[in-house]
Write a protein that holds these residues in place. Structure first.
Motif, PDB file in Angstrom:
ATOM      1  N   UNK A  26       0.845  -1.201   0.000  1.00 36.91           N
ATOM      2  CA  UNK A  26       0.000   0.000   0.000  1.00 36.91           C
ATOM      3  C   UNK A  26       0.876   1.246   0.000  1.00 36.91           C
ATOM      4  N   UNK A  27       1.948   1.229   0.787  1.00 38.03           N
ATOM      5  CA  UNK A  27       2.888   2.359   0.796  1.00 38.03           C
ATOM      6  C   UNK A  27       3.486   2.588  -0.583  1.00 38.03           C
ATOM      7  N   UNK A  28       3.858   1.511  -1.263  1.00 45.05           N
ATOM      8  CA  UNK A  28       4.393   1.632  -2.621  1.00 45.05           C
ATOM      9  C   UNK A  28       3.363   2.285  -3.537  1.00 45.05           C
ATOM     10  N   UNK A  29       2.113   1.842  -3.447  1.00 49.66           N
ATOM     11  CA  UNK A  29       1.082   2.382  -4.344  1.00 49.66           C
ATOM     12  C   UNK A  29       0.797   3.856  -4.030  1.00 49.66           C
ATOM     13  N   UNK A  30       0.831   4.218  -2.769  1.00 43.04           N
ATOM     14  CA  UNK A  30       0.643   5.625  -2.394  1.00 43.04           C
ATOM     15  C   UNK A  30       1.755   6.465  -3.003  1.00 43.04           C
ATOM     16  N   UNK A  31       2.985   6.049  -2.814  1.00 45.77           N
ATOM     17  CA  UNK A  31       4.123   6.812  -3.317  1.00 45.77           C
ATOM     18  C   UNK A  31       4.080   6.923  -4.834  1.00 45.77           C
ATOM     19  N   UNK A  32       3.833   5.828  -5.508  1.00 47.03           N
ATOM     20  CA  UNK A  32       3.787   5.839  -6.978  1.00 47.03           C
ATOM     21  C   UNK A  32       2.665   6.750  -7.472  1.00 47.03           C
ATOM     22  N   UNK A  33       1.493   6.622  -6.887  1.00 45.61           N
ATOM     23  CA  UNK A  33       0.361   7.452  -7.283  1.00 45.61           C
ATOM     24  C   UNK A  33       0.649   8.931  -7.050  1.00 45.61           C
ATOM     25  N   UNK A  34       1.217   9.246  -5.897  1.00 43.56           N
ATOM     26  CA  UNK A  34       1.524  10.644  -5.580  1.00 43.56           C
ATOM     27  C   UNK A  34       2.558  11.210  -6.548  1.00 43.56           C
ATOM     28  N   UNK A  35       3.560  10.418  -6.895  1.00 45.49           N
ATOM     29  CA  UNK A  35       4.573  10.879  -7.837  1.00 45.49           C
ATOM     30  C   UNK A  35       3.974  11.093  -9.222  1.00 45.49           C
ATOM     31  N   UNK A  36       3.105  10.195  -9.656  1.00 52.25           N
ATOM     32  CA  UNK A  36       2.448  10.341 -10.965  1.00 52.25           C
ATOM     33  C   UNK A  36       1.551  11.570 -11.013  1.00 52.25           C
ATOM     34  N   UNK A  37       0.933  11.911  -9.891  1.00 54.57           N
ATOM     35  CA  UNK A  37       0.008  13.043  -9.834  1.00 54.57           C
ATOM     36  C   UNK A  37       0.670  14.324  -9.347  1.00 54.57           C
ATOM     37  N   UNK A  38       1.985  14.273  -9.165  1.00 54.67           N
ATOM     38  CA  UNK A  38       2.771  15.426  -8.714  1.00 54.67           C
ATOM     39  C   UNK A  38       2.253  16.004  -7.396  1.00 54.67           C
TER      40      UNK A  38
END
Length: 139
Positions: free
Chosen positions: A92-104
């Motif tokens: 879940x932490x990985x998905x949060x980080x990836x999503x946040x990076x993709x959405x700036x």
């Protein structure tokens, strides 16, 4: 190795991965570990080793809280449950980080989400969902 020793090792490994997510999210090593899901895969292997004890616990199961209590009375299965939490919270932490990076989305906004996910799983995920919704409304 005794379950208590494995507990210490897996907890340390997971904590180190969380430090990388929170403090060094863009470091190449962190990104490689996330992309290849190294730590959750390692934890999954350890989980598979310890969950085999499930079949030897008389009266244990997942149909009632009493059955689950019987399972967790066994140190090996308690360890399996802990490793399960560690692996899935990291994913879940990985998905949060990836999503946040993709959405700036600013990493400063994500740090509380990651800390809460590390400590209280769904609470961090819920906070991230709220931040994500607020950010998309404001954009």
């Amino acid at each position: 190795m005794a379950p208590a020793q494995i507990f210490s090792i897996v907890s340390t490994i997971a904590a180190l991965q969380w430090v990388l997510l929170i403090i060094f999210p863009k470091w190449q090593v962190t990104q490689w570990l996330i992309r290849n899901r190294v730590v959750p895969l390692l934890l999954s292997v350890i989980y598979c080793v310890y969950i085999t004890g499930f079949f030897s616990i008389q009266g244990g199961g997942f149909n009632s809280i009493q059955e689950v209590r019987r399972l967790f009375a066994d140190d090996g299965l308690l360890l399996a449950g802990w490793v399960h939490y560690l692996a899935f919270d990291l994913l879940i932490g990985f998905s949060i980080l990836k999503s946040a990076q993709e959405k700036a989305i600013s990493h400063w906004l994500i740090i509380p989400c990651l800390l809460l996910t590390f400590m209280f799983g769904p609470v961090g995920y819920l906070l991230y969902q709220a931040i994500q919704k607020i950010k998309t409304i404001n954009i």
